[in-house]
Every structure is written in structure tokens, then in C-alpha cells.
Design a protein around this motif. Sequence first.
Motif, PDB file in Angstrom:
ATOM      1  N   GLY A 175       0.819  -1.207   0.000  1.00 20.06           N
ATOM      2  CA  GLY A 175       0.000   0.000   0.000  1.00 20.06           C
ATOM      3  C   GLY A 175       0.845   1.246   0.000  1.00 20.06           C
ATOM      4  O   GLY A 175       0.355   2.342  -0.277  1.00 20.06           O
ATOM      5  N   SER A 176       2.131   1.059   0.298  1.00 19.04           N
ATOM      6  CA  SER A 176       3.043   2.209   0.363  1.00 19.04           C
ATOM      7  C   SER A 176       4.303   1.973  -0.468  1.00 19.04           C
ATOM      8  O   SER A 176       5.309   2.642  -0.269  1.00 19.04           O
ATOM      9  CB  SER A 176       3.447   2.472   1.813  1.00 19.04           C
ATOM     10  N   ILE A 177       4.242   1.035  -1.417  1.00 20.31           N
ATOM     11  CA  ILE A 177       5.445   0.646  -2.165  1.00 20.31           C
ATOM     12  C   ILE A 177       5.455   1.239  -3.565  1.00 20.31           C
ATOM     13  O   ILE A 177       6.341   2.001  -3.929  1.00 20.31           O
ATOM     14  CB  ILE A 177       5.575  -0.892  -2.213  1.00 20.31           C
ATOM     15  N   GLY A 178       4.483   0.890  -4.396  1.00 20.50           N
ATOM     16  CA  GLY A 178       4.448   1.342  -5.784  1.00 20.50           C
ATOM     17  C   GLY A 178       3.841   2.727  -5.932  1.00 20.50           C
ATOM     18  O   GLY A 178       3.628   3.454  -4.951  1.00 20.50           O
ATOM     19  N   ASP A 179       3.526   3.104  -7.178  1.00 17.32           N
ATOM     20  CA  ASP A 179       2.915   4.405  -7.441  1.00 17.32           C
ATOM     21  C   ASP A 179       1.476   4.451  -6.955  1.00 17.32           C
ATOM     22  O   ASP A 179       1.017   5.459  -6.414  1.00 17.32           O
ATOM     23  CB  ASP A 179       2.964   4.709  -8.945  1.00 17.32           C
ATOM     24  N   VAL A 180       0.757   3.363  -7.180  1.00 17.42           N
ATOM     25  CA  VAL A 180      -0.653   3.245  -6.804  1.00 17.42           C
ATOM     26  C   VAL A 180      -0.882   1.822  -6.317  1.00 17.42           C
ATOM     27  O   VAL A 180      -0.342   0.867  -6.891  1.00 17.42           O
ATOM     28  CB  VAL A 180      -1.578   3.515  -8.009  1.00 17.42           C
TER      29      VAL A 180
END
Length: 397
Positions: A175-180
Motif C-alpha cells: 500500500g506504500s510501495i508502488g505508485d498506486v
Amino acid sequence: MLKIPYAKVSCDGNELVYVKEVLESGWLTTAGKAQRFEELFAEKTGAQFACAVNSCTAALHLGLDALGVAPGDKVFVPAMTFTASAEVIRYMGADPICLDVEYGSSLLTPAILKEAIARHPEVKVLIVVHFGGQAAEMLNVRQEGILALCRQNGIRVLEDAAHAFPASLNGQMVGSIGDVTCFSFYANKTITTGEGGMLTTNDEEIYQRVKLMRLHGINRDVWDRFTSDKPSWEYDVVAPGYKYNMPDINAAIGLAQLERAYELRAARQQVAEYYLSALKSCSWVDLPKLHVAAEEHAWHLFPVILNEGSSVSRNVFIEEMARAGIGTSVHYKPIHRLKYYRDTYALRPGDYPNAERIWQGTVSLPIYPGLSSDDLAYVVESIRKIQARKSVNLLTN
């Protein structure tokens, strides 16, 4: 004979309390409960922004829109996923590029992605699926994970985390790794709102676009307009948006579920650990391949693969389990086998050997809070009996 459904919702917290508060408020659509749900969900995932919507499919669609996917673009998507992961690409007029997955985990790997980038350097967006509740290898110490590969090649990353809350990777929450990142709160998920989803991001520009587009492209929040102390009916439509907002009744259920998220996840882990232990001696079953610690896995699914040593086919196995009163499911018929994608893009099973092997034998066992030790013993005993009975029939015939 016991009756064990494939899935069962656990609503033993404050669901009724919070829903009653919504009903008594006189405001049933998106309002304070949805806002609070967003705030707490962002806090849980470590994301800066969270936007509640009416389904994970809506979140995926909004995510691709915010990433600027346009007609004619190409988007990577793994073959082993629910159809929504691919259909949202078509919503944008773009084309999916299906990728094979790792046998045993159904996950996209850095090696598979690296090869795909070499063959399709024009692709600018990846949808990565955290299958079953286990995070794909987004990060690693060698900077050769999926996220690093995408950054090196100018590819934006949309994480389909429909299965993966609460889940983490190397201590960082999904939830806090990729762009979305897009989550599902469908009725069989670890936490549910009945129907619903959430989009998280650390990019304020993406967040503002998603917030605008989720409700008709209106430039003012409806809740703010109707709760203002001053006349505030005026609004404008600045883009052709969608009707994707989450009503407060659904958010009220979500808030109660969120309070128990780790308790519900832990109960699923107990079920998974029972299966892993009880079935490890069964040579005809390939158990889920794990790359993360049990505590980092959301355990939305427990898929096993009946391998070549099985005395029954996957379909016969499902029928026999149903006769024993046990519900099962299949996750999933891969994208390349679905008529629309197969025919539109001339997809061939031979191009996805691992997904094909998985598809031929995969079956998901019941996994949810409330399964007792007797229930689990019955499931495992039934599996063993089916295999033993069919093996005897084969020998005697």
C-alpha cells in the motif's frame, strides 16, 4: 458429514454499532465514516493518501487513469489474476500484455518481468498482482526487485492488492510501495465492506486526480457542500468522471473490520499453517510456494495444485469435495484462456507454461476465521480419502 463453506464472513465487532450511527445520522452516502475509514487505512498501510471507492475494479480503473494510460498504450499484467486486472486496461483503450508467472506462487517475478521489458520496451505501466495475499518481489537488497526494474525502465507501477491486506514485504506494508495500490473489500476478503475498495498512493497529484474522478469529475466534495454553514450549492464538472464513491454504510462496516484486521489475518494464518503441516506429506499436492514470512502474508487464499501424481483431476476433486460437504474454489482461469482476450490478442497456452500448469490443477481450500480444528481435520481427511479411494479404483480397474 460436516458442512464447511468455502468462505464465511466474520462480523463480530462494532459493525452494527457503526451502521446504526450512519442510519441515525440521516446521511447514508459518502460522508464522515468514509473519510475516517480513509484516514485510518492510510495510517495502517503507511501511505500518505487513501481514497475509498465502491470496488477494487473502480480503484484499478482510477489508478490507470491517474497514471495517464491512454488509448493505444500497452500495460503488463500477469496471466494468473481475476479478469478485472485486465479489463480495466481495456477501459482505457489500452492493450494488455500478458505475462507468465512463477509456478507454485502464481506471482510475477523480477526475472519474468526483465525478459518482458526486453521484448516490449514500449510498455510504460505494470499491473503487479499480490496473488493470494503474498507480496510479489517488489523490493530486494540487490536493487533488482520489480520496483527497481520498473524505475530503471520508466515504468509506472500499479499494485493489484485485492488479496493483500494486511500484508507486508521486508517490513514495509503493501500500500506504500508502488505508485498506486488498489485493495478489495469484497465479502470474502480479510476485511470486508460487503462491496468496496481503496486506492492508496504517496503521490498527491495522483490522489487529487483519483478523488476528482471517483465522483463525476465534480470539483467540490459533496459532503463538504452539504455540511457547510454557508450556502454552497455551487460546483463545476472539470472532467468526465465516474460514479465510484463508497457510501458511509459500507465504510461503517469497514471501520469495524479494520479494528480487527490483524486478528482476522492471524486467524487465517492459523488455518494456513495447519494445511501446510497436515498436507506436506501428500506427494500429489503442491503446496503454495512462500517467499515471505507467514506473518507478512495476508492469507486471502490457500491454493493447492494437484500435480501429475494425483489420482483425480482437479474438476473431479472439486466434485468429490462438494459431496463431502466442503466448498472449494478455483483461482483463476488465466487471462489467456478467457475467450475475449484469447481471441482478441491471439493468446496461446504454450506461451504461459507455468500459468497453464497451475490452471490445470489449482484448487483453493476453505480459509477463514472460525474454522475449528475439527473442521480442518475433516477437510484434510476428506482430501486423503478422495485420493486413496480413487487410487484403489485405478488399481482394481
